[in-house]
Design an enzyme around this catalytic site. Structure first.
Site, PDB file in Angstrom:
ATOM      1  N   ARG A  19      -0.523   6.674  19.096  1.00 18.32           N
ATOM      2  CA  ARG A  19       0.159   7.161  17.885  1.00 18.32           C
ATOM      3  C   ARG A  19      -0.563   8.370  17.300  1.00 18.32           C
ATOM      4  NH1 ARG A  19      -0.751   5.517  12.379  1.00 18.32           N
ATOM      5  NH2 ARG A  19       0.982   6.180  11.064  1.00 18.32           N
ATOM      6  N   TYR A  68       0.838  -1.208   0.000  1.00 17.60           N
ATOM      7  CA  TYR A  68       0.000   0.000   0.000  1.00 17.60           C
ATOM      8  C   TYR A  68       0.876   1.262   0.000  1.00 17.60           C
ATOM      9  CZ  TYR A  68      -2.766   3.721   2.195  1.00 17.60           C
ATOM     10  OH  TYR A  68      -3.342   4.915   2.500  1.00 17.60           O
TER      11      TYR A  68
HETATM   12  C1  15L Z   1      -3.476   5.389   6.019  1.00 21.46           C
HETATM   13  O1  15L Z   1      -2.911   5.707   4.974  1.00 21.46           O
HETATM   14  C2  15L Z   1      -4.686   4.518   5.998  1.00 21.46           C
HETATM   15  O2  15L Z   1      -5.503   4.754   4.884  1.00 21.46           O
HETATM   16  C3  15L Z   1      -5.498   4.626   7.265  1.00 21.46           C
HETATM   17  O3  15L Z   1      -6.359   3.529   7.326  1.00 21.46           O
HETATM   18  C4  15L Z   1      -4.654   4.703   8.535  1.00 21.46           C
HETATM   19  O4  15L Z   1      -4.049   3.490   8.777  1.00 21.46           O
HETATM   20  C5  15L Z   1      -3.609   5.791   8.401  1.00 21.46           C
HETATM   21  O5  15L Z   1      -2.895   5.689   7.209  1.00 21.46           O
HETATM   22  C6  15L Z   1      -2.644   5.833   9.582  1.00 21.46           C
HETATM   23  O6  15L Z   1      -1.432   5.718   9.381  1.00 21.46           O
HETATM   24  O7  15L Z   1      -3.111   5.996  10.702  1.00 21.46           O
END
Ligand code: 15L
Length: 264
Positions: A172, A134
């Site tokens: 976080r 991703y």
């Molecule tokens: C992202 O890019 C995701 O789409 C989201 O679901 C979260 O996981 C977010 O990052 C994050 O890092 O908190």
């Protein structure tokens, strides 16, 4: 706006519709919120160039949100996130659309750490270090932006979004949270203010615990107003004091750095 029916798209639609005429694009069917809502609704696929060219005709800027938003198998990530983003840039080139705001992610640089921060925090344009397929697809999207910007003079704003949500959840997010209202402020700045070439901007709120730079935000005139600190006492009571040596807090990408590659 691609991916307009998703979570970020829905929050933006509500907040931007008063100031802009929006063309909303998604693979899912959408309805007008009320009969006179000034939006155009277009259903199609980001991997279909004809759909994208039609969707881009006559617009000033694209906000590209469409994509798989978390780790998944390579084939689907490649098709939707990488091919879809290439298709979008190509449609913009063919239609002369000058500005693309690309919803990238902190996971494009997920293996960067607190130790790499300078006096102003971790640089907005720090080189890619993806934590997942991703994250790699988001880094690829940024590089497609670099390619189309260098070749065709497009203005590209890559938003390295932290944790979009109504309220911060988990320790976080005391640092990485991006509120709904700040998301609208961020995208408003990214579509409206002058930009030259390609710019990287962290998509986070004005969090007290933030450790990512504010330079990119200043560059595009994004002024966040919300702060996750408001929920700090509650989150610390639930999860304990933050330990920044924990990989989830040490790496930009937090838990994604610890999850199986390909989401298996
Ligand atoms: C992202 O890019 C995701 O789409 C989201 O679901 C979260 O996981 C977010 O990052 C994050 O890092 O908190």
């Amino acid at each position: 706006m691609t991916g307009a029916a998703g979570n970020i798209g829905s929050a933006l639609r509500e907040r931007l519709v008063a100031r802009h005429r929006l063309r909303l694009f998604d693979q899912a069917p959408m309805k007008a919120a009320e009969p006179r809502e000034p939006v155009e609704l277009v259903q199609g696929s980001v991997t279909n160039l004809d759909d994208m060219v039609e969707a881009c005709r006559g617009i000033d800027a694209v906000v590209h949100l469409a994509g798989i938003p978390a780790e998944a198998g390579w084939d689907s990530i490649k098709q939707v996130n990488i091919d879809g983003t290439r298709t979008l840039f190509e449609a913009c080139r063919q239609t002369g659309t000058r500005r693309v705001v690309f919803a990238s992610s902190n996971h494009a640089v997920g293996f960067r750490t607190r130790k790499e921060s300078g006096p102003d925090g971790l640089s907005d344009d720090i080189a890619a270090a993806p934590d997942t397929y991703y994250g790699m697809s988001k880094a690829a999207g940024e590089q497609l932006g670099a390619l189309y910007s260098a070749r065709f003079g497009m203005e590209v704003v890559c938003l390295r979004i932290g944790s979009f949500g109504r309220v911060p959840t988990g320790l976080r997010q005391l640092a990485t949270w991006l509120s709904h209202d700040d998301t609208a402020r961020l995208v408003e700045a990214a579509i409206s203010n002058p930009v030259r070439g390609l710019v990287y901007v962290w998509g986070v709120s004005a969090n007290t615990a933030r450790w990512w730079s504010t330079s990119g935000a200043q560059r595009i005139g994004y002024e966040p107003q919300d702060d996750a600190q408001h929920w700090a006492a509650e989150l610390i009571a639930q999860h304990g004091e933050p330990d920044v040596t924990d990989p989830v807090l040490h790496y930009v990408g937090g838990p994604f750095t610890q999850e199986p590659l390909g989401g298996e």
